[in-house]
Design a protein around this motif. Structure first.
Motif, short mmCIF file in Angstrom:
data_model
loop_
_atom_site.label_atom_id
_atom_site.label_comp_id
_atom_site.label_asym_id
_atom_site.label_seq_id
_atom_site.Cartn_x
_atom_site.Cartn_y
_atom_site.Cartn_z
N PHE A 53 0.83 -1.20 0.00
CA PHE A 53 0.00 0.00 0.00
C PHE A 53 0.86 1.25 0.00
O PHE A 53 0.59 2.21 -0.73
CB PHE A 53 -0.90 0.00 1.23
N ALA A 54 1.92 1.21 0.80
CA ALA A 54 2.77 2.38 0.90
C ALA A 54 3.46 2.65 -0.43
O ALA A 54 3.72 3.79 -0.80
CB ALA A 54 3.80 2.18 2.00
N SER A 55 3.73 1.56 -1.21
CA SER A 55 4.42 1.74 -2.46
C SER A 55 3.54 2.36 -3.53
O SER A 55 3.99 2.75 -4.60
CB SER A 55 4.98 0.41 -2.97
N LEU A 56 2.24 2.45 -3.26
CA LEU A 56 1.35 3.12 -4.20
C LEU A 56 1.69 4.60 -4.29
O LEU A 56 1.33 5.28 -5.25
CB LEU A 56 -0.10 3.00 -3.73
N GLY A 57 2.32 5.14 -3.30
CA GLY A 57 2.56 6.56 -3.22
C GLY A 57 2.18 7.01 -1.83
O GLY A 57 1.56 6.25 -1.09
N THR A 58 2.58 8.21 -1.46
CA THR A 58 2.27 8.64 -0.10
C THR A 58 1.33 9.83 -0.12
O THR A 58 1.20 10.52 -1.12
CB THR A 58 3.57 9.01 0.65
N ASN A 59 0.71 10.05 1.00
CA ASN A 59 -0.20 11.18 1.21
C ASN A 59 -1.35 11.19 0.19
O ASN A 59 -1.77 12.24 -0.27
CB ASN A 59 0.54 12.52 1.14
N LEU A 60 -1.81 10.00 -0.15
CA LEU A 60 -2.84 9.93 -1.18
C LEU A 60 -4.24 9.96 -0.58
O LEU A 60 -4.48 9.46 0.52
CB LEU A 60 -2.69 8.64 -2.00
N LEU A 61 -5.16 10.56 -1.37
CA LEU A 61 -6.57 10.46 -1.08
C LEU A 61 -7.24 9.95 -2.33
O LEU A 61 -6.86 10.35 -3.44
CB LEU A 61 -7.18 11.82 -0.72
#
Lengths: 401, 224
Positions: A53-61
């Motif tokens: 999940f973290a590898s999806l990108g950070t601070n995402l909404l």
């Protein structure tokens, strides 16, 4: 009696009857290792999902159309038709100061063909921002060009897997592919990344969002991925998204905003519960081991009646006899736990060797769990035999040989 | 000093009540040498067990060195056994996994005596009983006579005031039996009270005081 002497006496007693000791160690080792292994597997699965999940990108909404919360009010008489998310909504979101990037997404599947070769593939319509938001990187060429979201050229970016399927080892860059009834020029190939949460980015074809909308003949967006300016801004960004969309949707809160940490927390919770459940099931084998310890200690007590009688004759009160027998089962349990830990460690290393991609490892706290479980089991199931030893009548115990 | 008054012991055997001891009065002064004799089932072992606090009487009182033992709890009784009474058994009751040395050391270990002092006392005692060279042998590597010597060494290491011996020669050949009796008599000369259960009349003759038990009571007492 000195502590050292108690330990020494119990150790001598357990090493004197080797068969019994080995059986007890084995039962305990299997019980402890299954608890450690299952807990650690659950924990590894949790970490794997979280990492993914973290590898999806950070601070995402993630902004989804429709509302998934229930407010508790009476149901609307005429029914509620959630408004679709549109490209204009996405563009409006870019105005907020706490939002760094916005990537609208249209998804669908369509046949993709190169000359005679045709494949049904997933088509993502998005913008240049997607590259940064989803932490993608390029192998060859460029990603979608930035510019007005409402317009788009007929260009596409393909994943590494899709490239292999469509072009084999031939050059893909600059070639034309047919998607549906349109022709697109390949301007880039994504670098290889793994599967992330079932969404195989290597198999997709990415085209400009406006083109995708006309390809699939739709005005609505599948979702909008928003990146907040910082971790602290996530909550404010969520508010901003809600208020901007509300003002554009005639005051209705008809979207759902999922923040990444909320999803992470949910997954965390689910996997922790799962780990505990599985560990609990494994603990049954510890109970079996405990009953075995009790049995074997009971046999030991009746085999050593004369010795117990002698200890009493030599001036050992009941609590001392009880202490000696409890120490013996506790020592055996601890030794079993150490063996079980080593067994679990070895098995885990072996598994990790076979499945390197899942980063399997023993949970850090598993040795403590093992030790306390074993000690607990040993003592709980050692009490009854120890009590029986302590209550033996010395005259009776000594009279038989 | 030992004083038993109106001691009763009843065993339940199936439906039947068996009176192992019927209102026994018995006393012994410090340093006495007493043989308890009688046919099997006459209650002599039960009497010895009660004197040794291995068994509780169902009635009566027992005073040892002016301690009223019948009112003591388990811990206090254990303390009395540890410091005042030494046991010698027919079947030696050595712990098979421990060496001669460790068997003799056992009472000291249970009492929590420090290691250095333990070793000193054990070596001294083993030497005194002529088994110093057997210290590191386990019971199965010793002869019967040697085993009983180890047992006697263990019984005396806490310097008890009474030694209770239940058929101490019953499991030995004549030569080692005599040997063991001589050792016990030597201890008696050092003012330790020696009470011995035996049904060997020759052995009984050696005692200064003989008690004959029949059917749970004292039938004959040469001394008191």
């Amino acid at each position: 009696m000195h502590f050292r002497d108690i330990i020494l006496f119990s150790m001598q007693a357990s090493t004197a009857s080797r068969g019994r000791t080995i059986l007890m160690l084995l039962a305990m080792a299997i019980g402890v290792s299954s608890v450690i292994l299952l807990i650690s597997l659950g924990d590894s699965a949790r970490r794997y999902v979280i990492d993914q999940f973290a590898s999806l990108g950070t601070n995402l909404l993630i902004v989804l159309p429709g509302r998934s919360e229930t407010t508790g009010g009476p149901p609307p008489l005429l029914g509620e038709t959630p408004r679709d998310l549109t490209l204009d909504d996405a563009i409006a979101l870019t105005q907020s100061s706490v939002i760094r990037r916005v990537a609208p997404i249209v998804a669908g599947s369509a046949p993709v063909s190169v000359r005679q070769l045709e494949r049904e593939m997933i088509i993502l319509g998005s913008s240049a921002e997607l590259l940064e938001v989803r932490r993608l990187s390029m192998n060859q060429g460029n990603f979608l060009p930035p510019g007005d979201l409402r317009r788009g050229e007929n260009v596409c970016v393909i994943g590494s897997g899709g490239k292999q399927e469509l072009f084999g080892n031939q050059k893909a860059l600059g070639q034309w592919v047919r998607i549906g009834d349109r022709r697109f020029r390949v301007i880039g190939v994504l670098a290889q990344i793994g599967v992330s949460l079932g969404e195989d980015m290597s198999e997709v074809v990415i085209i400009p969002v406006a083109v995708a909308q006309s390809l699939f003949n739709t005005e609505s967006l599948f979702r909008i991925v928003v990146e907040a300016t910082s971790e602290d801004a996530i909550a404010r960004a969520k508010e901003a998204v809600l208020s901007i969309i509300r003002s554009r949707h005639e005051g209705e809160d008809d979207i759902t905003v999922i923040t990444q940490d909320a999803v992470l927390a949910t997954f965390n919770k689910i996997f922790k519960a799962l780990t505990m459940t599985v560990g609990g099931i494994a603990a049954i084998s510890l109970v079996v081991a405990g009953i075995m310890i009790m049995n074997i200690m009971l046999v030991a007590v009746s085999n050593r009646r004369a010795e117990i009688g002698l200890l009493k004759a030599l001036g050992a009160p009941r609590h001392q006899i009880m202490g000696l027998f409890l120490t013996e089962s506790a020592l055996l349990s601890i030794a079993g736990a150490v063996l079980g830990f080593l067994l679990a460690y070895g098995t885990m290393e072996l598994l990790a060797g076979f499945f390197p991609e899942y980063s399997l490892a023993l949970a850090l706290w598993s040795p403590f769990i093992a030790a306390s479980l074993a000690l607990g089991t040993g003592i709980v199931f050692g009490v009854m035999p120890a009590k029986r030893a302590a209550m033996l009548e010395p005259a009776l115990a000594l009279s038989r040989r | 000093m030992i004083r038993l008054q109106q001691i009763q012991r009843v065993f339940q055997v199936g439906e039947e009540e068996v009176h192992a001891l019927r209102n026994v009065d018995f006393s012994a002064d410090k340093g006495e040498y007493i043989a308890i004799m009688g046919p099997s089932g006459s209650g002599k072992s039960t009497l010895l067990n009660i004197i040794g606090l291995l068994d509780r009487p169902d009635g009566g009182t027992y005073e040892l060195d002016s301690i009223m033992t019948t009112t003591l709890n388990d811990r206090e009784q254990a303390h009395v056994r540890r410091h005042k009474i030494g046991f010698v058994f027919q079947f030696f009751h050595l712990v098979p996994r421990l060496t001669a040395e460790q068997n003799v050391e056992l009472p000291l270990v249970l009492a929590g005596v420090d290691k250095d002092e333990r070793h000193l006392r054990v070596r001294e005692t083993l030497g005194a009983f002529g088994i110093g060279d057997r210290a590191r042998h386990r019971p199965d590597q010793l002869s019967g006579g040697q085993r009983q010597r180890v047992a006697i060494a263990r019984a005396t290491i806490m310097k008890p005031s009474v030694i209770l011996a239940d058929e101490p020669t019953g499991n030995l050949d004549r030569a080692s039996g005599n040997d063991v009796v001589h050792i016990l008599e030597e201890l008696n000369r050092q003012a330790i009270t020696l009470i011995m259960v035996t049904h060997d009349p020759e052995l009984g003759e050696r005692a200064k005081r003989r008690i004959k038990m029949v059917d749970g009571g004292i039938e004959e007492d040469t001394g008191s």
